[in-house]
Design a protein around this motif. Structure first.
Motif, PDB file in Angstrom:
ATOM      1  N   ARG A 242       0.997  -1.362  -0.137  1.00 28.90           N
ATOM      2  CA  ARG A 242       0.029  -0.123   0.029  1.00 28.90           C
ATOM      3  C   ARG A 242       0.893   1.238  -0.106  1.00 28.90           C
ATOM      4  NH1 ARG A 242      -2.504  -0.309   5.861  1.00 28.90           N
ATOM      5  NH2 ARG A 242      -0.464  -0.099   6.874  1.00 28.90           N
ATOM      6  N   LEU A 243       0.409   2.199  -0.620  1.00 27.10           N
ATOM      7  CA  LEU A 243       0.994   3.623  -0.728  1.00 27.10           C
ATOM      8  C   LEU A 243       0.108   4.631  -0.193  1.00 27.10           C
ATOM      9  CD1 LEU A 243       3.519   5.256  -1.594  1.00 27.10           C
ATOM     10  CD2 LEU A 243       2.509   5.257  -3.875  1.00 27.10           C
ATOM     11  N   PRO A 244       0.228   5.016   0.817  1.00 24.08           N
ATOM     12  CA  PRO A 244      -0.731   6.181   1.231  1.00 24.08           C
ATOM     13  C   PRO A 244      -0.566   7.473   0.520  1.00 24.08           C
ATOM     14  CG  PRO A 244       1.060   5.945   2.909  1.00 24.08           C
ATOM     15  CD  PRO A 244       1.271   4.943   1.841  1.00 24.08           C
ATOM     16  N   VAL A 245      -1.585   8.093   0.432  1.00 24.61           N
ATOM     17  CA  VAL A 245      -1.374   9.744  -0.194  1.00 24.61           C
ATOM     18  C   VAL A 245      -0.379  10.236  -0.005  1.00 24.61           C
ATOM     19  CG1 VAL A 245      -2.876  11.916  -0.411  1.00 24.61           C
ATOM     20  CG2 VAL A 245      -4.098   9.791  -0.043  1.00 24.61           C
ATOM     21  N   ALA A 246       0.084  10.277   1.381  1.00 20.31           N
ATOM     22  CA  ALA A 246       1.309  10.981   1.665  1.00 20.31           C
ATOM     23  C   ALA A 246       2.318  10.007   2.363  1.00 20.31           C
ATOM     24  CB  ALA A 246       1.397  12.320   2.536  1.00 20.31           C
ATOM     25  N   GLY A 247       3.425   9.541   1.760  1.00 14.63           N
ATOM     26  CA  GLY A 247       4.198   8.565   2.688  1.00 14.63           C
ATOM     27  C   GLY A 247       4.657   7.633   1.841  1.00 14.63           C
TER      28      GLY A 247
END
Length: 159
Positions: free
Chosen positions: A96-101
């Motif tokens: 998973r790739l969060p919106v920021a991070g």
């Protein structure tokens, strides 16, 4: 020389292999396959495209092993499959790739994952992958895979 002048040039063009639109419609992620430096293997990376067309495309992932199957959770988090941080023979894991991070691995299974889908409103994730014939559950599949590896069995019998 134009890419379309030769058949090899045409076949070597990068290609979009999947699309995922964020629930709010503001982000579009494409999986793009391109030939590696040696020209003998397709490597897929994820690119963010602006559906409104006002921002240029931006590459989101850069692993050596590639990523695929982008899908959004209701909160805008991007899920994808990748073999990053794994040995060459390890199967794709769910990331998973969060919106920021930064991207982080969420789940790994013995045979890896092949497809993922997300229920738009509920956020329920459905994932499919390969299991060895006769395996009932992940633990049994892992035991069978370990036994094959320990016995140095690499062949597959097709009938």
């Amino acid at each position: 020389m134009d890419t379309f002048d030769t058949f090899d040039g045409y076949l070597g063009l990068s290609r979009v292999t999947g699309l995922a639109l964020a629930p709010d419609g503001r982000r579009l992620v494409a999986s793009v396959a391109a030939l590696n430096e040696d020209g003998n293997e397709w490597m897929t990376s994820l690119w963010e495209l602006d559906p409104a067309g006002s921002r240029p495309a931006a590459r989101l992932t850069r692993s050596d092993k590639g990523e695929s199957e982008p899908a959004f959770l209701p909160d805008g988090t991007l899920l994808f499959l990748s073999r990053r941080d794994s040995e060459d023979k390890e199967p794709p894991a769910l990331w998973r790739l969060p919106v920021a991070g930064e991207a982080e691995r969420v789940r790994q299974r013995p045979g890896g994952f092949a497809k993922i889908a997300v229920a738009r409103d509920a956020g329920t994730v459905a994932a499919s992958g390969n299991a060895l014939p006769g395996s009932v559950g992940t633990e049994e599949d892992e035991k069978r895979r370990t036994a094959r590896k320990d016995a140095k069995v690499g062949a597959v019998l097709y009938t």
